[in-house]
Design an enzyme around this catalytic site. Structure first.
Site, short mmCIF file in Angstrom:
data_model
loop_
_atom_site.label_atom_id
_atom_site.label_comp_id
_atom_site.label_asym_id
_atom_site.label_seq_id
_atom_site.Cartn_x
_atom_site.Cartn_y
_atom_site.Cartn_z
N GLY A 109 -9.09 -5.34 -59.26
CA GLY A 109 -10.30 -5.11 -58.49
C GLY A 109 -11.47 -4.66 -59.33
O GLY A 109 -12.52 -4.37 -58.78
N CYS A 110 -11.34 -4.60 -60.63
CA CYS A 110 -12.43 -4.10 -61.46
C CYS A 110 -12.79 -5.13 -62.51
O CYS A 110 -11.96 -5.54 -63.29
CB CYS A 110 -12.03 -2.79 -62.15
SG CYS A 110 -13.30 -2.16 -63.25
N GLY A 111 -14.06 -5.52 -62.52
CA GLY A 111 -14.47 -6.51 -63.50
C GLY A 111 -15.36 -5.94 -64.58
O GLY A 111 -15.90 -6.70 -65.38
#
Length: 272
Positions: A109-111
């Protein structure tokens, strides 16, 4: 050692009318290391499916390569605790990457995790030019159309999807993953590896629109992004600057337009 997309687990379902034992299908997620010419540049938590698509799309949207033909070889290596996507780049691109040595790490969920400067996080984007036009009904129905391409979601109710919507209103390709960024990277990789031009499609996503989703869409050359949920204010600003048509809240037969609405034929109330 190939991994399944999902597995089952027992649980206890507690409802107003009592409790009962259940067995649920749960999506798998594993660490996937992106290794370029022997150096790990990123580790992402992802669903262990369509990994060649994922790796190719990630390499393109994160700027490790500019075109797929810069990949001399791509190998997927399975280990007990995770997976490696091993790239060998052609000589010229390998030299470019060696000079750059960008490092990032990405929990699910983290880019943005691991980027060591704000300038890298909000990187300049190319300006999109496209003649793609869609009718309002195609945009309004896009999320419902994508639902037919989500078998893993049907089993688990716990993954995102991204699909390519053609000018005829049909989905031509779709991919799923526990991570919304990963699903979009998989879609982009699948299109490029299949010889389809992302500029001839709109991207449809089952999530909110964050900055990273806009960045990846623009880097792929896609001119329209349709999302079932809301955009962030910065995502709207970035879409406006990059020439990206952004439609959000696309559900229930309607949608909101936030940037470059000229690509959507909205009828009597058209605004350019």
């Amino acid at each position: 050692m190939r991994r399944p997309a999902h597995s089952t687990a027992p649980g206890l379902s507690v409802q107003r009318d009592g409790a009962r034992r259940v067995t649920r299908a749960l999506p798998e997620e594993v660490p996937v290391a992106m290794v370029f010419d022997g150096t790990t540049q990123a580790v992402m938590m992802a669903s262990p499916t369509d990994l060649e698509d994922f790796a190719t799309g990630f390499a393109l949207t994160e700027g490790f390569i500019e075109t797929a033909d810069q990949i001399a070889e791509l190998e997927i290596a399975h280990h007990a605790k995770g997976i490696e996507a091993r790239f060998w780049l052609n000589r010229a691109q390998g030299q470019v990457l060696a000079a750059r040595r960008r490092s990032m790490a990405g929990p699910v969920g983290c880019g943005l995790c691991g980027i060591d400067s704000i300038d890298q996080a909000i990187r300049p984007l190319p300006r999109l030019r496209s003649n793609l036009r869609l009718h309002r009904d195609q945009v309004a129905q896009a999320s419902d159309t994508l639902r037919h391409w989500q078998p893993l979601h049907d089993r688990t109710r716990a993954v995102h999807a991204a699909g390519a919507l053609g000018p005829d209103g049909r989905i031509t390709c779709a991919r799923e993953d526990v991570g919304r960024h990963n699903a979009l990277d998989k879609l982009i990789g699948a299109l490029v590896r299949g010889g389809q031009d992302p500029a001839q499609s709109a991207f449809v996503i089952t999530s909110r629109v964050s900055v990273e989703m806009v960045q990846k869409t623009v880097m792929a050359g896609c001119p329209v992004l349709i999302a079932v949920s809301a955009p962030t204010a910065l995502a709207v600003s970035l879409a406006e600057e990059a020439g990206l048509t952004l439609a959000a809240f696309a559900r229930g037969g309607g949608f909101d337009l936030y940037a470059h609405p000229q690509r959507i034929e909205t009828g009597a109330t058209d605004v350019a």
